[in-house]
Design an enzyme around this catalytic site. Sequence first.
Site, PDB file in Angstrom:
ATOM      1  N   GLY A 126       0.300 -17.349 -38.549  1.00 53.97           N
ATOM      2  CA  GLY A 126       1.510 -18.156 -38.762  1.00 53.97           C
ATOM      3  C   GLY A 126       1.874 -18.378 -40.230  1.00 53.97           C
ATOM      4  O   GLY A 126       2.943 -18.918 -40.516  1.00 53.97           O
ATOM      5  N   THR A 137      -4.113 -19.455 -43.698  1.00 59.00           N
ATOM      6  CA  THR A 137      -3.978 -18.956 -45.074  1.00 59.00           C
ATOM      7  C   THR A 137      -3.141 -19.870 -45.973  1.00 59.00           C
ATOM      8  O   THR A 137      -3.537 -20.159 -47.108  1.00 59.00           O
ATOM      9  CB  THR A 137      -3.358 -17.537 -45.041  1.00 59.00           C
ATOM     10  OG1 THR A 137      -4.239 -16.706 -44.292  1.00 59.00           O
ATOM     11  CG2 THR A 137      -3.186 -16.968 -46.436  1.00 59.00           C
ATOM     12  N   HIS A 177      -3.089 -11.770 -39.848  1.00 60.13           N
ATOM     13  CA  HIS A 177      -3.790 -12.845 -40.545  1.00 60.13           C
ATOM     14  C   HIS A 177      -3.673 -12.589 -42.043  1.00 60.13           C
ATOM     15  O   HIS A 177      -3.754 -11.452 -42.490  1.00 60.13           O
ATOM     16  CB  HIS A 177      -5.278 -12.837 -40.176  1.00 60.13           C
ATOM     17  CG  HIS A 177      -5.558 -13.265 -38.767  1.00 60.13           C
ATOM     18  ND1 HIS A 177      -6.352 -12.544 -37.909  1.00 60.13           N
ATOM     19  CD2 HIS A 177      -5.166 -14.357 -38.076  1.00 60.13           C
ATOM     20  CE1 HIS A 177      -6.441 -13.176 -36.742  1.00 60.13           C
ATOM     21  NE2 HIS A 177      -5.715 -14.277 -36.807  1.00 60.13           N
ATOM     22  N   ASP A 216     -11.630 -20.743 -32.681  1.00 59.86           N
ATOM     23  CA  ASP A 216     -10.674 -19.675 -32.998  1.00 59.86           C
ATOM     24  C   ASP A 216     -11.410 -18.325 -32.974  1.00 59.86           C
ATOM     25  O   ASP A 216     -12.439 -18.171 -33.644  1.00 59.86           O
ATOM     26  CB  ASP A 216     -10.099 -19.964 -34.395  1.00 59.86           C
ATOM     27  CG  ASP A 216      -8.940 -19.069 -34.754  1.00 59.86           C
ATOM     28  OD1 ASP A 216      -8.281 -18.539 -33.837  1.00 59.86           O
ATOM     29  OD2 ASP A 216      -8.679 -18.907 -35.973  1.00 59.86           O
ATOM     30  N   HIS A 217     -10.888 -17.379 -32.214  1.00 59.76           N
ATOM     31  CA  HIS A 217     -11.464 -16.017 -32.153  1.00 59.76           C
ATOM     32  C   HIS A 217     -12.951 -15.987 -31.825  1.00 59.76           C
ATOM     33  O   HIS A 217     -13.743 -15.382 -32.562  1.00 59.76           O
ATOM     34  CB  HIS A 217     -11.227 -15.268 -33.472  1.00 59.76           C
ATOM     35  CG  HIS A 217      -9.793 -14.933 -33.709  1.00 59.76           C
ATOM     36  ND1 HIS A 217      -9.135 -13.909 -33.053  1.00 59.76           N
ATOM     37  CD2 HIS A 217      -8.873 -15.505 -34.520  1.00 59.76           C
ATOM     38  CE1 HIS A 217      -7.875 -13.868 -33.455  1.00 59.76           C
ATOM     39  NE2 HIS A 217      -7.687 -14.828 -34.347  1.00 59.76           N
ATOM     40  N   GLU A 269      -6.906 -13.046 -25.943  1.00 58.79           N
ATOM     41  CA  GLU A 269      -6.064 -12.164 -26.774  1.00 58.79           C
ATOM     42  C   GLU A 269      -5.983 -10.767 -26.190  1.00 58.79           C
ATOM     43  O   GLU A 269      -6.975 -10.185 -25.774  1.00 58.79           O
ATOM     44  CB  GLU A 269      -6.626 -12.085 -28.197  1.00 58.79           C
ATOM     45  CG  GLU A 269      -5.844 -11.107 -29.091  1.00 58.79           C
ATOM     46  CD  GLU A 269      -6.207 -11.192 -30.563  1.00 58.79           C
ATOM     47  OE1 GLU A 269      -6.560 -12.287 -31.033  1.00 58.79           O
ATOM     48  OE2 GLU A 269      -6.132 -10.152 -31.242  1.00 58.79           O
ATOM     49  N   HIS A 290      -0.560 -15.928 -33.656  1.00 60.62           N
ATOM     50  CA  HIS A 290      -1.558 -15.936 -34.735  1.00 60.62           C
ATOM     51  C   HIS A 290      -0.873 -15.481 -36.020  1.00 60.62           C
ATOM     52  O   HIS A 290       0.212 -14.914 -35.991  1.00 60.62           O
ATOM     53  CB  HIS A 290      -2.711 -14.982 -34.379  1.00 60.62           C
ATOM     54  CG  HIS A 290      -3.674 -15.584 -33.409  1.00 60.62           C
ATOM     55  ND1 HIS A 290      -4.940 -15.970 -33.757  1.00 60.62           N
ATOM     56  CD2 HIS A 290      -3.531 -15.894 -32.099  1.00 60.62           C
ATOM     57  CE1 HIS A 290      -5.547 -16.489 -32.711  1.00 60.62           C
ATOM     58  NE2 HIS A 290      -4.714 -16.459 -31.673  1.00 60.62           N
ATOM     59  N   ASP A 338     -11.941 -13.957 -27.677  1.00 62.39           N
ATOM     60  CA  ASP A 338     -11.217 -12.802 -28.209  1.00 62.39           C
ATOM     61  C   ASP A 338     -11.962 -11.520 -27.849  1.00 62.39           C
ATOM     62  O   ASP A 338     -12.880 -11.099 -28.550  1.00 62.39           O
ATOM     63  CB  ASP A 338     -11.062 -12.941 -29.734  1.00 62.39           C
ATOM     64  CG  ASP A 338     -10.330 -11.750 -30.333  1.00 62.39           C
ATOM     65  OD1 ASP A 338      -9.986 -10.822 -29.581  1.00 62.39           O
ATOM     66  OD2 ASP A 338     -10.109 -11.741 -31.555  1.00 62.39           O
TER      67      ASP A 338
HETATM   68  P1  13P Z   1      -3.038 -17.165 -41.061  1.00 65.10           P
HETATM   69  O1  13P Z   1      -4.318 -17.234 -41.833  1.00 65.10           O
HETATM   70  O2  13P Z   1      -2.274 -15.931 -41.380  1.00 65.10           O
HETATM   71  O3  13P Z   1      -2.248 -18.396 -41.193  1.00 65.10           O
HETATM   72  O4  13P Z   1      -3.436 -17.013 -39.523  1.00 65.10           O
HETATM   73  C1  13P Z   1      -4.196 -18.030 -38.925  1.00 65.10           C
HETATM   74  C2  13P Z   1      -4.635 -17.628 -37.573  1.00 65.10           C
HETATM   75  O5  13P Z   1      -3.986 -16.870 -36.886  1.00 65.10           O
HETATM   76  C3  13P Z   1      -5.882 -18.206 -37.061  1.00 65.10           C
HETATM   77  O6  13P Z   1      -6.289 -17.592 -35.893  1.00 65.10           O
END
Ligand code: 13P
Length: 287
Positions: free
Chosen positions: A208, A231, A178, A84-85, A136, A206, A106
């Site tokens: 979500g 999160t 996020h 991720d990223h 992205e 992203h 990213d």
């Molecule tokens: P949240 O932490 O807001 O759920 O986002 C997760 C995310 O986008 C990971 O790349």
Amino acid sequence: MLVNAKEMILKAKAGKYAIAQININNLEWTKAALETVQELNSPVILGVTSGAAKWMGGWNAVVGMVNGLMKDLKITVPVALHLDHGGAIEICKEAIDAGFTSVMYDGSHDSIEKNVEDTRTVVEYAAKANVSVEAEVGTVGGTEDGVTGGVNYASLDECVSIAETGIDFLAASLGSVHGNYVGEPKLGFKEMVQYSKKTDLPLVLHGGSGIPDDMIKKAISSGQSKINVNTEVQQAFSAGIRKYIEEEKDQSGTGYDPRKVIGTYAYNNMKEVIKRKIELFGSIDKA
Ligand code: 13P
């Protein structure tokens, strides 16, 4: 066996549902996610930031842990292990070399020209290892893993340029953040429809966590085929730990045993959130 994420996401796009990317932070997280998707017969993408990989010991530790759990828990649904990223080409290469089956490069912090050039390098490297690639454009707001940014809406031109690199799915930032939202999310649904049509790529949402259910459904019908959640699972985990400590369960008998500290509330709380997201995204029985 871990799989490249392309096929499950293309199937989701065609079937108008979305695949959950559940970010993992430790072994319990991973086990909770894998058990839940197996119970629901759903594909899943396990997301790992560079920071989370470092926390868990490194790329090889993550790959070994996920592969070991898949085997011991007899997981048969499709699972992709996704960076991720990834903020640098080198980071993507490290994850790929260790056995990740999907990466996000990213380059949204750079100019679109540099983002396109670097994304292309990652796509070429990933292709040799049959690894799917996400890129992205625009920027997701909020904070993840200590990285904070403002919301920048992606433009159609940027989406078209990055799509030409041969990526498999596209995170076109359209108002999501996020972490916690302040007030109602302001998502660009019209742009989602336009960008997904024009690029013919599955889109990635992203941030979500904290988006109302009706907006998630609208986002899916507007072209989002992968939705990232971190999160809300973190919050479910910490609420479970807080409840356990507030009830002073750790003070009685062997209540200090970490399997009880995590296993009494936090573990099931995480499974509950993951289950709810998968139901909402529509991927039950799509394995
Ligand atoms: P949240 O932490 O807001 O759920 O986002 C997760 C995310 O986008 C990971 O790349």
